[in-house]
Design a protein around this motif. Structure first.
Motif, mmCIF file in Angstrom:
data_model
loop_
_atom_site.group_PDB
_atom_site.id
_atom_site.type_symbol
_atom_site.label_atom_id
_atom_site.label_comp_id
_atom_site.label_asym_id
_atom_site.label_seq_id
_atom_site.Cartn_x
_atom_site.Cartn_y
_atom_site.Cartn_z
ATOM 1 N N PRO A 172 38.777 66.139 58.372
ATOM 2 C CA PRO A 172 38.683 64.567 58.031
ATOM 3 C C PRO A 172 39.729 64.470 56.752
ATOM 4 C CG PRO A 172 36.871 66.030 57.047
ATOM 5 C CD PRO A 172 37.908 66.801 58.022
ATOM 6 N N LYS A 173 40.374 63.334 56.490
ATOM 7 C CA LYS A 173 41.271 62.900 55.495
ATOM 8 C C LYS A 173 40.550 63.157 54.100
ATOM 9 C CE LYS A 173 43.681 59.242 53.343
ATOM 10 N NZ LYS A 173 44.067 57.644 53.354
ATOM 11 N N ARG A 174 41.072 64.201 53.464
ATOM 12 C CA ARG A 174 40.619 64.507 52.009
ATOM 13 C C ARG A 174 40.395 63.304 50.961
ATOM 14 N NH1 ARG A 174 40.757 69.953 51.476
ATOM 15 N NH2 ARG A 174 41.845 71.354 53.181
ATOM 16 N N ARG A 175 39.462 63.375 50.243
ATOM 17 C CA ARG A 175 39.219 62.330 49.369
ATOM 18 C C ARG A 175 40.474 62.467 48.198
ATOM 19 N NH1 ARG A 175 34.730 59.176 49.176
ATOM 20 N NH2 ARG A 175 35.054 58.808 46.912
ATOM 21 N N GLN A 176 40.754 61.472 47.520
ATOM 22 C CA GLN A 176 41.901 61.443 46.911
ATOM 23 C C GLN A 176 41.379 60.760 45.469
ATOM 24 O OE1 GLN A 176 45.285 62.910 47.367
ATOM 25 N NE2 GLN A 176 43.931 63.845 48.817
ATOM 26 N N GLU A 177 40.141 60.064 45.597
ATOM 27 C CA GLU A 177 40.006 59.194 44.528
ATOM 28 C C GLU A 177 39.626 59.793 43.271
ATOM 29 O OE1 GLU A 177 39.128 57.338 48.022
ATOM 30 O OE2 GLU A 177 38.763 59.289 47.332
ATOM 31 N N LEU A 178 40.255 59.331 42.215
ATOM 32 C CA LEU A 178 39.998 59.933 40.580
ATOM 33 C C LEU A 178 39.449 59.035 39.575
ATOM 34 C CD1 LEU A 178 43.750 61.549 40.355
ATOM 35 C CD2 LEU A 178 41.591 62.836 41.065
ATOM 36 N N TRP A 179 38.803 59.369 38.688
ATOM 37 C CA TRP A 179 38.096 58.503 37.657
ATOM 38 C C TRP A 179 39.071 59.016 36.532
ATOM 39 C CZ3 TRP A 179 34.403 55.004 38.362
ATOM 40 C CH2 TRP A 179 33.456 55.220 39.537
ATOM 41 N N THR A 180 38.863 58.097 35.472
ATOM 42 C CA THR A 180 39.676 58.597 34.131
ATOM 43 C C THR A 180 38.389 58.717 33.109
ATOM 44 O OG1 THR A 180 39.772 56.178 32.955
ATOM 45 C CG2 THR A 180 41.606 57.210 34.702
ATOM 46 N N GLU A 183 37.020 55.625 31.959
ATOM 47 C CA GLU A 183 35.961 54.846 33.038
ATOM 48 C C GLU A 183 34.755 55.511 33.228
ATOM 49 O OE1 GLU A 183 39.055 53.099 36.425
ATOM 50 O OE2 GLU A 183 38.551 55.432 36.429
ATOM 51 N N ALA A 184 34.752 56.888 32.878
ATOM 52 C CA ALA A 184 33.428 57.679 33.110
ATOM 53 C C ALA A 184 32.784 57.177 31.467
ATOM 54 C CB ALA A 184 33.757 59.076 32.759
ATOM 55 N N ILE A 203 25.825 61.632 33.627
ATOM 56 C CA ILE A 203 27.430 61.274 33.971
ATOM 57 C C ILE A 203 28.133 61.756 32.782
ATOM 58 C CG2 ILE A 203 29.121 59.157 33.372
ATOM 59 C CD1 ILE A 203 26.815 57.461 34.919
ATOM 60 N N ALA A 204 27.744 61.781 31.488
ATOM 61 C CA ALA A 204 28.185 62.462 30.579
ATOM 62 C C ALA A 204 28.466 64.088 30.624
ATOM 63 C CB ALA A 204 27.438 62.317 29.239
ATOM 64 N N VAL A 205 27.471 64.623 31.166
ATOM 65 C CA VAL A 205 27.374 66.058 31.416
ATOM 66 C C VAL A 205 28.319 66.533 32.656
ATOM 67 C CG1 VAL A 205 25.841 68.038 32.038
ATOM 68 C CG2 VAL A 205 25.100 66.532 30.350
ATOM 69 N N ALA A 206 28.111 65.593 33.430
ATOM 70 C CA ALA A 206 29.110 65.885 34.852
ATOM 71 C C ALA A 206 30.466 65.815 34.414
ATOM 72 C CB ALA A 206 28.797 65.089 36.040
ATOM 73 N N TRP A 207 31.093 64.713 33.703
ATOM 74 C CA TRP A 207 32.285 64.727 33.458
ATOM 75 C C TRP A 207 32.769 65.973 32.468
ATOM 76 C CZ3 TRP A 207 36.406 61.802 34.965
ATOM 77 C CH2 TRP A 207 37.670 61.892 34.073
ATOM 78 N N ASP A 208 31.986 66.554 31.536
ATOM 79 C CA ASP A 208 32.631 67.210 30.753
ATOM 80 C C ASP A 208 32.470 68.853 31.364
ATOM 81 O OD1 ASP A 208 33.085 65.835 28.725
ATOM 82 O OD2 ASP A 208 31.897 66.517 27.109
ATOM 83 N N SER A 209 31.474 68.966 32.353
ATOM 84 C CA SER A 209 31.364 70.170 32.837
ATOM 85 C C SER A 209 32.066 70.786 34.104
ATOM 86 C CB SER A 209 29.551 70.406 33.022
ATOM 87 O OG SER A 209 29.333 69.602 34.309
ATOM 88 N N SER A 210 32.315 69.431 34.677
ATOM 89 C CA SER A 210 33.162 69.791 35.965
ATOM 90 C C SER A 210 32.030 70.267 37.078
ATOM 91 C CB SER A 210 34.386 70.447 35.909
ATOM 92 O OG SER A 210 35.364 69.738 35.485
ATOM 93 N N LEU A 211 30.755 70.308 37.014
ATOM 94 C CA LEU A 211 29.752 70.649 37.928
ATOM 95 C C LEU A 211 29.661 69.440 39.014
ATOM 96 C CD1 LEU A 211 26.923 72.196 35.648
ATOM 97 C CD2 LEU A 211 28.890 73.394 36.980
ATOM 98 N N ILE A 291 24.741 51.337 39.156
ATOM 99 C CA ILE A 291 25.561 51.233 37.806
ATOM 100 C C ILE A 291 26.849 50.982 37.928
ATOM 101 C CG2 ILE A 291 26.295 52.752 35.772
ATOM 102 C CD1 ILE A 291 23.418 51.406 35.725
ATOM 103 N N ARG A 292 27.525 51.846 39.040
ATOM 104 C CA ARG A 292 29.009 51.574 39.321
ATOM 105 C C ARG A 292 29.137 50.037 40.015
ATOM 106 N NH1 ARG A 292 30.405 54.532 44.836
ATOM 107 N NH2 ARG A 292 29.273 52.687 45.699
ATOM 108 N N GLU A 293 28.325 49.524 40.268
ATOM 109 C CA GLU A 293 28.598 48.002 40.663
ATOM 110 C C GLU A 293 28.417 47.204 39.571
ATOM 111 O OE1 GLU A 293 26.465 44.361 43.071
ATOM 112 O OE2 GLU A 293 25.934 46.373 43.762
#
Length: 366
Positions: A172-180, A183-184, A203-211, A291-293
């Motif tokens: 399948p087409k790989r996801r290419q989407e990125l956040w800055t 934005e996080a 959100i804060a932990v996921a962004w910093d940890s890359s988990l 929240i994204r919306e």
């Protein structure tokens, strides 16, 4: 405008969304934004329900049974599931196998692996792609090939005689989407201000940890070995990872913990939704979409899982090496081209930096 009741369809802020259950998602169906609430949106939702009905009629949950025919793929898979090798697989990996077996089992389970011809496996893949998705079809062939090797090791077939090797397993087409980073932060602030305090901390932990989202959901107080470090074992691979946090992320996490008003047991999940229950895959996805919306509008489709890719690209832009990124992600990023395609899609800013480096070399006459 009149209202209409459609299963799995709901309206938020004037827009309709078809939201499949966990069972539907495991079968390959994804949430769908149907557009402004009205006949067009209703038609899209009803079409998705028709797809689900077709899938249910063709794909039953087939689990290997004690009555599997002798010499069949059913029997091979049943025996494999009883081995320590199966138990040692990561939970997410076993889920992938079981998900693919729901398609493979009803068709090929009762027969010997060697009876499956190229024509049969080719038509099978095409049907799954048509009725479910290309992603699900790719998963099925990937698991088929792994199961064939297992069956061969147990004497059910010849290892090099897998008929699926004659077909192309289109990815399948790989996801290419990125956040800055900005934005996080915007997402985390929107979540906190809206009363989704557990989500803001995630959100804060996921962004910093890359988990990954599943790894963040599973974090416990006992894994926090320092104020800015969680020592974890990744759910998908079982590999050890050091999930590090910045000072702002620690502040959000500690503020969330202070609001709970009760100490969490060392082995209990840290992050809770607004009801006080630990976040599940579905509740986290639902809350994140809300929240994204709020933060970016109904047309936004990037996910929490895209944070992991975004962090890798941010690190590459900042000059981190492949081995360093692999250590952060707790995978083989440095040596796996597949992982590099997943976590480091073509990045225009990085490409332009290479162009500038070439110009500097020309200027120096090198």
């Amino acid at each position: 405008m009149g209202s209409i009741k459609i299963p799995y369809y709901r309206v938020k802020r004037g827009n309709g969304f078809w939201e499949p259950t966990r069972e539907m998602r495991e079968a390959g169906l994804e949430p769908l934004a149907c557009g402004p609430d009205g006949p067009d949106a209703w038609s899209k939702a009803q079409a998705q329900n028709a797809r689900w009905k077709a899938i249910k009629s063709k794909v039953r949950a087939a689990t290997p049974t004690q009555l599997a025919p002798r010499g069949s793929l059913d029997e091979a898979f049943r025996r494999y599931r009883a081995t320590p090798e199966w138990s040692a697989k990561a939970e997410r990996t076993r889920e992938d196998w079981d998900r693919a077996w729901k398609h493979i089992g009803p068709i090929f389970g009762p027969i010997a692996p060697s009876a499956v011809t190229l024509e049969l496996i080719s038509r099978f893949r095409l049907r799954v792609e048509r009725d479910v998705s290309i992603r699900e079809a790719h998963r099925c062939i990937k698991i088929w090939r792994a199961l064939w090797r297992v069956a061969a090791a147990m004497g059910y077939c010849q290892r090099d005689a897998d008929s699926s090797l004659g077909i192309r397993n289109h990815e399948p087409k790989r996801r290419q989407e990125l956040w800055t980073h900005a934005e996080a932060r915007r997402l985390a602030k929107a979540a906190w201000r809206s009363g989704y305090h557990g989500l803001a901390a995630i959100i804060a932990v996921a962004w910093d940890s890359s988990l990954s989202p599943v790894d963040v959901r599973a974090l416990t107080p006992g894994q926090r070995t320092a104020p800015d470090v969680f020592s974890v074992s990744r759910a998908k691979t079982g590999r050890a990872a050091a999930a590090t946090l910045s000072r702002p992320a620690r502040r959000v996490l500690d503020a969330y913990l202070a609001r709970l008003g009760a100490e969490i047991a060392p082995t209990a999940p840290i992050f809770r939704n607004r009801s006080g229950a630990p976040y599940s895959k579905d509740t986290l996805g639902d809350d994140f979409r809300d929240i994204r919306e709020m933060a970016f509008g109904a047309g936004e489709r990037r996910t929490l899982a895209d944070f992991r890719r975004s962090g890798a690209v941010e690190a590459l832009r900042g000059g981190a090496g492949a081995e360093q990124i692999g250590a952060k992600l707790a995978n083989d990023f440095a040596t796996s081209t597949n992982l590099q395609k997943t976590y480091a899609p073509v990045d225009l800013e990085t490409v332009r930096k290479v162009d500038e480096a070439r110009k500097r070399a020309r200027f120096r006459g090198e």
